[in-house]
Motif scaffolding. Structure first.
Motif, PDB file in Angstrom:
ATOM      1  N   SER A   1       0.830  -1.210   0.000  1.00  0.00           N
ATOM      2  CA  SER A   1       0.000   0.000   0.000  1.00  0.00           C
ATOM      3  C   SER A   1       0.863   1.258   0.000  1.00  0.00           C
ATOM      4  O   SER A   1       0.511   2.261  -0.644  1.00  0.00           O
ATOM      5  CB  SER A   1      -0.940   0.013   1.208  1.00  0.00           C
ATOM      6  OG  SER A   1      -0.203   0.096   2.423  1.00  0.00           O
ATOM      7  N   VAL A   2       2.002   1.215   0.682  1.00  0.00           N
ATOM      8  CA  VAL A   2       2.906   2.372   0.731  1.00  0.00           C
ATOM      9  C   VAL A   2       3.470   2.664  -0.655  1.00  0.00           C
ATOM     10  O   VAL A   2       3.463   3.807  -1.130  1.00  0.00           O
ATOM     11  CB  VAL A   2       4.043   2.142   1.746  1.00  0.00           C
ATOM     12  CG1 VAL A   2       5.187   3.139   1.532  1.00  0.00           C
ATOM     13  CG2 VAL A   2       3.507   2.261   3.169  1.00  0.00           C
ATOM     14  N   PHE A   3       3.963   1.625  -1.334  1.00  0.00           N
ATOM     15  CA  PHE A   3       4.557   1.831  -2.655  1.00  0.00           C
ATOM     16  C   PHE A   3       3.503   2.265  -3.681  1.00  0.00           C
ATOM     17  O   PHE A   3       3.780   3.092  -4.562  1.00  0.00           O
ATOM     18  CB  PHE A   3       5.271   0.569  -3.121  1.00  0.00           C
ATOM     19  CG  PHE A   3       6.646   0.414  -2.542  1.00  0.00           C
ATOM     20  CD1 PHE A   3       7.167   1.351  -1.671  1.00  0.00           C
ATOM     21  CD2 PHE A   3       7.431  -0.679  -2.859  1.00  0.00           C
ATOM     22  CE1 PHE A   3       8.442   1.214  -1.136  1.00  0.00           C
ATOM     23  CE2 PHE A   3       8.711  -0.830  -2.334  1.00  0.00           C
ATOM     24  CZ  PHE A   3       9.210   0.120  -1.466  1.00  0.00           C
TER      25      PHE A   3
ATOM     26  N   CYS B   1      10.660  -1.390  -8.717  1.00  0.00           N
ATOM     27  CA  CYS B   1      11.160  -2.760  -8.813  1.00  0.00           C
ATOM     28  C   CYS B   1      12.121  -3.009  -7.651  1.00  0.00           C
ATOM     29  O   CYS B   1      13.020  -2.194  -7.391  1.00  0.00           O
ATOM     30  CB  CYS B   1      11.879  -2.943 -10.145  1.00  0.00           C
ATOM     31  SG  CYS B   1      11.689  -4.602 -10.837  1.00  0.00           S
ATOM     32  N   VAL B   2      11.933  -4.117  -6.945  1.00  0.00           N
ATOM     33  CA  VAL B   2      12.757  -4.455  -5.778  1.00  0.00           C
ATOM     34  C   VAL B   2      13.600  -5.684  -6.103  1.00  0.00           C
ATOM     35  O   VAL B   2      13.069  -6.725  -6.517  1.00  0.00           O
ATOM     36  CB  VAL B   2      11.883  -4.737  -4.538  1.00  0.00           C
ATOM     37  CG1 VAL B   2      12.763  -5.050  -3.334  1.00  0.00           C
ATOM     38  CG2 VAL B   2      10.961  -3.555  -4.249  1.00  0.00           C
ATOM     39  N   TYR B   3      14.923  -5.555  -5.950  1.00  0.00           N
ATOM     40  CA  TYR B   3      15.863  -6.646  -6.182  1.00  0.00           C
ATOM     41  C   TYR B   3      16.521  -7.023  -4.848  1.00  0.00           C
ATOM     42  O   TYR B   3      16.795  -6.140  -4.025  1.00  0.00           O
ATOM     43  CB  TYR B   3      16.947  -6.229  -7.177  1.00  0.00           C
ATOM     44  CG  TYR B   3      16.424  -5.779  -8.516  1.00  0.00           C
ATOM     45  CD1 TYR B   3      16.334  -6.665  -9.588  1.00  0.00           C
ATOM     46  CD2 TYR B   3      16.014  -4.464  -8.719  1.00  0.00           C
ATOM     47  CE1 TYR B   3      15.851  -6.251 -10.818  1.00  0.00           C
ATOM     48  CE2 TYR B   3      15.532  -4.037  -9.946  1.00  0.00           C
ATOM     49  CZ  TYR B   3      15.449  -4.936 -10.994  1.00  0.00           C
ATOM     50  OH  TYR B   3      14.977  -4.524 -12.212  1.00  0.00           O
ATOM     51  N   ALA B   4      16.810  -8.321  -4.669  1.00  0.00           N
ATOM     52  CA  ALA B   4      17.387  -8.753  -3.395  1.00  0.00           C
ATOM     53  C   ALA B   4      18.229 -10.007  -3.595  1.00  0.00           C
ATOM     54  O   ALA B   4      18.089 -10.730  -4.591  1.00  0.00           O
ATOM     55  CB  ALA B   4      16.283  -9.011  -2.370  1.00  0.00           C
ATOM     56  N   GLY B   5      19.125 -10.262  -2.626  1.00  0.00           N
ATOM     57  CA  GLY B   5      19.931 -11.479  -2.622  1.00  0.00           C
ATOM     58  C   GLY B   5      21.237 -11.334  -3.383  1.00  0.00           C
ATOM     59  O   GLY B   5      21.517 -10.312  -3.999  1.00  0.00           O
TER      60      GLY B   5
ATOM     61  N   CYS C   1      14.739 -10.064  -9.058  1.00  0.00           N
ATOM     62  CA  CYS C   1      13.569  -9.216  -8.834  1.00  0.00           C
ATOM     63  C   CYS C   1      12.579  -9.978  -7.954  1.00  0.00           C
ATOM     64  O   CYS C   1      12.069 -11.033  -8.341  1.00  0.00           O
ATOM     65  CB  CYS C   1      12.917  -8.846 -10.163  1.00  0.00           C
ATOM     66  SG  CYS C   1      11.398  -7.895  -9.988  1.00  0.00           S
ATOM     67  N   VAL C   2      12.310  -9.458  -6.750  1.00  0.00           N
ATOM     68  CA  VAL C   2      11.406 -10.131  -5.818  1.00  0.00           C
ATOM     69  C   VAL C   2      10.026  -9.465  -5.772  1.00  0.00           C
ATOM     70  O   VAL C   2       9.079 -10.049  -5.272  1.00  0.00           O
ATOM     71  CB  VAL C   2      12.020 -10.174  -4.405  1.00  0.00           C
ATOM     72  CG1 VAL C   2      13.290 -11.017  -4.403  1.00  0.00           C
ATOM     73  CG2 VAL C   2      12.322  -8.769  -3.879  1.00  0.00           C
ATOM     74  N   LYS C   3       9.942  -8.232  -6.288  1.00  0.00           N
ATOM     75  CA  LYS C   3       8.654  -7.545  -6.284  1.00  0.00           C
ATOM     76  C   LYS C   3       8.701  -6.422  -7.302  1.00  0.00           C
ATOM     77  O   LYS C   3       9.712  -5.733  -7.436  1.00  0.00           O
ATOM     78  CB  LYS C   3       8.374  -6.961  -4.886  1.00  0.00           C
ATOM     79  CG  LYS C   3       6.944  -6.515  -4.674  1.00  0.00           C
ATOM     80  CD  LYS C   3       6.005  -7.686  -4.458  1.00  0.00           C
ATOM     81  CE  LYS C   3       4.601  -7.236  -4.126  1.00  0.00           C
ATOM     82  NZ  LYS C   3       3.659  -8.363  -3.945  1.00  0.00           N
ATOM     83  N   LYS C   4       7.605  -6.238  -8.024  1.00  0.00           N
ATOM     84  CA  LYS C   4       7.546  -5.105  -8.951  1.00  0.00           C
ATOM     85  C   LYS C   4       6.137  -4.544  -8.988  1.00  0.00           C
ATOM     86  O   LYS C   4       5.146  -5.259  -8.857  1.00  0.00           O
ATOM     87  CB  LYS C   4       8.011  -5.513 -10.343  1.00  0.00           C
ATOM     88  CG  LYS C   4       7.251  -6.641 -11.009  1.00  0.00           C
ATOM     89  CD  LYS C   4       7.892  -6.971 -12.359  1.00  0.00           C
ATOM     90  CE  LYS C   4       7.181  -8.159 -13.008  1.00  0.00           C
ATOM     91  NZ  LYS C   4       7.789  -8.521 -14.309  1.00  0.00           N
TER      92      LYS C   4
ATOM     93  N   HIS D   1      11.617  -6.630 -16.833  1.00  0.00           N
ATOM     94  CA  HIS D   1      12.390  -5.825 -15.887  1.00  0.00           C
ATOM     95  C   HIS D   1      13.908  -5.973 -16.126  1.00  0.00           C
ATOM     96  O   HIS D   1      14.389  -7.051 -16.470  1.00  0.00           O
ATOM     97  CB  HIS D   1      12.063  -6.135 -14.423  1.00  0.00           C
ATOM     98  CG  HIS D   1      12.294  -7.559 -14.008  1.00  0.00           C
ATOM     99  ND1 HIS D   1      11.304  -8.507 -14.003  1.00  0.00           N
ATOM    100  CD2 HIS D   1      13.416  -8.194 -13.590  1.00  0.00           C
ATOM    101  CE1 HIS D   1      11.801  -9.664 -13.596  1.00  0.00           C
ATOM    102  NE2 HIS D   1      13.079  -9.502 -13.327  1.00  0.00           N
ATOM    103  N   PRO D   2      14.666  -4.896 -15.945  1.00  0.00           N
ATOM    104  CA  PRO D   2      16.125  -4.945 -16.161  1.00  0.00           C
ATOM    105  C   PRO D   2      16.814  -5.883 -15.169  1.00  0.00           C
ATOM    106  O   PRO D   2      16.346  -6.081 -14.050  1.00  0.00           O
ATOM    107  CB  PRO D   2      16.559  -3.484 -15.930  1.00  0.00           C
ATOM    108  CG  PRO D   2      15.322  -2.684 -16.079  1.00  0.00           C
ATOM    109  CD  PRO D   2      14.204  -3.554 -15.623  1.00  0.00           C
TER     110      PRO D   2
END
Length: 602
Positions: free
Chosen positions: A464-466, A479-483, A488-491, A498-499
């Protein structure tokens, strides 16, 4: 007796049009008419005619023929000027008389022929897909333009040497194409009789696509003196397109007026300002914020149906008078905004604003005799008063406030010496709030509210914030990247594949773009083309044109997260300090909360 002007240098206007009543009251006119007549438009038309010519004037407006008559009229220069006047029956409405006025001093025996030829050639140019360019040897300025609706739309206008440096510096030509481009610029500067040059470049689209261009030009001379280089630009193939963002569709229109709605016009203005800033455009752009005076009383007194007529009428006047010279939209119930992109002086802006208010005032008074239409307008100038939308909007909104304080139904163009203190006090006292875009303190309130939700609900609040962040801060994708593999874990938003940033986040050269707080600001992805061509191509494929990237490191100083806030299509933006800090604080809060949860799990 007021003198009669016979000097060519006194003459400025070729043709003007106006509307009067049968009682000679001037209702409205085009910009040329107001420029010709100045403040004399407050008088009755028959009072402006030279006394000896009144009979001719009366015959002109009472005749059933649309012939030109020769008479003298009192103009803004405090002289009587010889003009040709005729009644335009094709434009007449009941109770009104449409007049066309041509200045005689500017005419010669072949003027009609020349004038019609110019109009004819403009129609031809309207139909041509090519772009046009010209170089003036006297000013050293090159202009690139095209024709639409009978008007030229300027794509580039700069000193040839500065334009040449900028195209190369921004990577709009690359490799062997640089040599070809520079050779063409030399041909133009040296006045080669005729030339043709073909090369690949992305300057026509400001870096969003690559075109195979052919410049063909010839040098025009007076005797042995070089005057102009003129020519055509053909796009002959090799185009790599980025999907354009189209504002002219129902999704982006305000249903009541047909103008751009608040979201679309805000994005369009931000785009135009970002483009001007990217190209180091020397033109002055004028941002006008407009408010219909006492609109609540209109609804209360005359009813909502008439109120709707006032809104629709104001929108129609904006379209008629501004047309393709600016970006127009409705941002609230009785609030409108316009960015004048094709005005060459402050006087031009004043004429447009006067024409808008004058025409609507009369037509509405006919429908409701007791109603006097008024509009207050505030204007800020780019780049003199600011280069960021929020800053310019706040100043224009402040000038609007001053216009209302001074009695309403007027416009105020910002002058720091005259208005700076009043606007500062208005902001301090809360009178000037700058519309409903996100102002600094509102961004602060929004950020505080979002932090509270994140602290309370943890990761459950992130969606909701994003989503709210995208809506209120005009961000098209997150776009959220992790690890370790930066997967990409969330977009959020309309991404394709996604790049992929995994390789780059291990690249020291790319990491050097991030500051000590892990922030990388990309106002224009073209800046990546030279050193990071692979990621540049990926961003082009995703239609991303601007990005704010925030990296979060683990205890060992290695990036564990990368969050990208992106804009698509032509929505290039200059990320403001307020935007960056609001988003940065949110990400730091989420990261800190994640650290705390990890420690609890241990």
């Amino acid at each position: 007796m007021i003198p009669v002007s016979l000097r060519h240098e006194d003459s400025e206007i070729l043709e003007a049009n106006c509307t009067i009543t049968k009682d000679y009251q001037i209702i409205s006119g085009d910009e040329s008419f107001y420029r010709m007549m100045g403040e004399n438009t407050m008088f009755l038309m028959n009072k402006l005619i030279y006394p000896d010519d009144l009979n001719i004037f009366e015959e002109c407006i009472s005749s059933d023929k649309s012939n030109f008559v020769l008479l003298r009229i009192h103009t803004a220069k405090e002289v009587f000027r010889w003009v040709l006047m005729r009644r335009r029956f094709e434009a007449d409405e009941p109770g009104r008389i449409e007049l066309q006025i041509k200045d005689v001093i500017t005419q010669n025996d072949k003027f009609e022929l020349y004038y019609n030829n110019v109009r004819k050639y403009r129609v031809f140019m309207n139909q041509m897909k090519q772009r046009f360019f010209e170089y003036d040897f006297k000013t050293k300025i090159i202009t690139i333009y095209f024709y639409v609706n009978g008007h030229s739309e300027i794509l580039e206008k700069d000193m040839l040497s500065e334009w040449q440096k900028r195209v190369v510096r921004m990577g709009f030509v690359e490799g062997e194409n640089i040599e070809r481009f520079n050779r063409m610029c030399d041909d133009i500067e040296n006045g080669i009789d005729s030339f043709s040059s073909t090369f690949q470049s992305s300057f026509m689209s400001r870096g969003t696509r690559t075109d195979l261009l052919n410049f063909r030009g010839e040098t025009m001379r007076e005797g042995s003196i070089n005057m102009l280089v003129v020519g055509l630009i053909d796009e002959i193939g090799g185009r790599i397109d980025a999907q354009p963002v189209l504002y002219d569709n129902d999704v982006n229109k305000d249903s009541a007026t047909g103008l751009l709605n608040k979201k679309a016009v805000t994005e369009a203005v931000i785009d135009a300002l970002a483009e001007a800033d990217t190209l180091n455009d020397r033109r002055t752009l004028y941002l006008a914020v407009m408010d219909i005076d006492d609109f609540k009383n209109v609804n209360d007194t005359y009813g909502h149906y008439f109120g709707d007529e006032v809104i629709a009428g104001f929108a129609a006047e904006l379209r008629k008078n501004i047309g393709d010279k600016g970006i127009i939209g409705r941002i609230g119930g009785d609030e409108f905004i316009c960015l004048f992109t094709d005005c060459y002086s402050e006087d031009d802006v004043r004429i447009y604003l006067k024409a808008i208010r004058k025409g609507l005032s009369f037509s509405l008074a006919e429908k409701q005799p007791g109603y006097e239409f008024g509009a207050s307008i505030g204007v800020a100038k780019y780049p003199q008063d600011g280069t960021v939308y929020e800053e310019l909007f706040r100043i224009a909104d402040g000038c609007l406030y001053i216009a209302k304080e001074k009695g309403k139904n007027r416009y105020i163009i910002y002058d720091e010496k005259l208005h700076g203190k009043a606007i500062a006090e208005g902001i301090k006292n809360g009178h000037i709030i700058g519309g409903d875009f996100m102002k600094p303190y509102e961004k602060g309130n929004m950020t505080a509210d979002m932090i509270a939700r994140i602290v309370k609900d943890g990761r459950n609040a992130i969606d909701s914030v994003f989503t709210e962040l995208m809506d209120k801060m005009h961000i098209q994708g997150i776009c959220v990247y992790a690890g370790d593999d930066m997967a990409c874990v969330k977009k959020y938003g309309k991404y394709g594949n996604h790049p992929q940033y995994a390789a780059l986040m291990g690249n020291d050269k790319y990491l050097s773009l991030f500051n000590e707080n892990g922030i990388n600001v990309i106002n224009n992805i073209t800046s990546l083309a030279m050193d990071f061509y692979d990621i540049y191509k990926m961003l082009i494929e995703e239609k991303i044109c601007s990005s704010l990237q925030i990296g979060v490191k683990d205890a060992d100083g290695v990036y564990k997260w990368l969050i990208c806030f992106d804009t698509f299509g032509d929505h290039k933006r200059k990320w403001s300090h307020d935007d960056i800090m609001s988003i940065y604080i949110l990400i730091k809060t989420i990261a800190k909360l994640d650290e705390i949860n990890d420690e609890k799990n241990l």
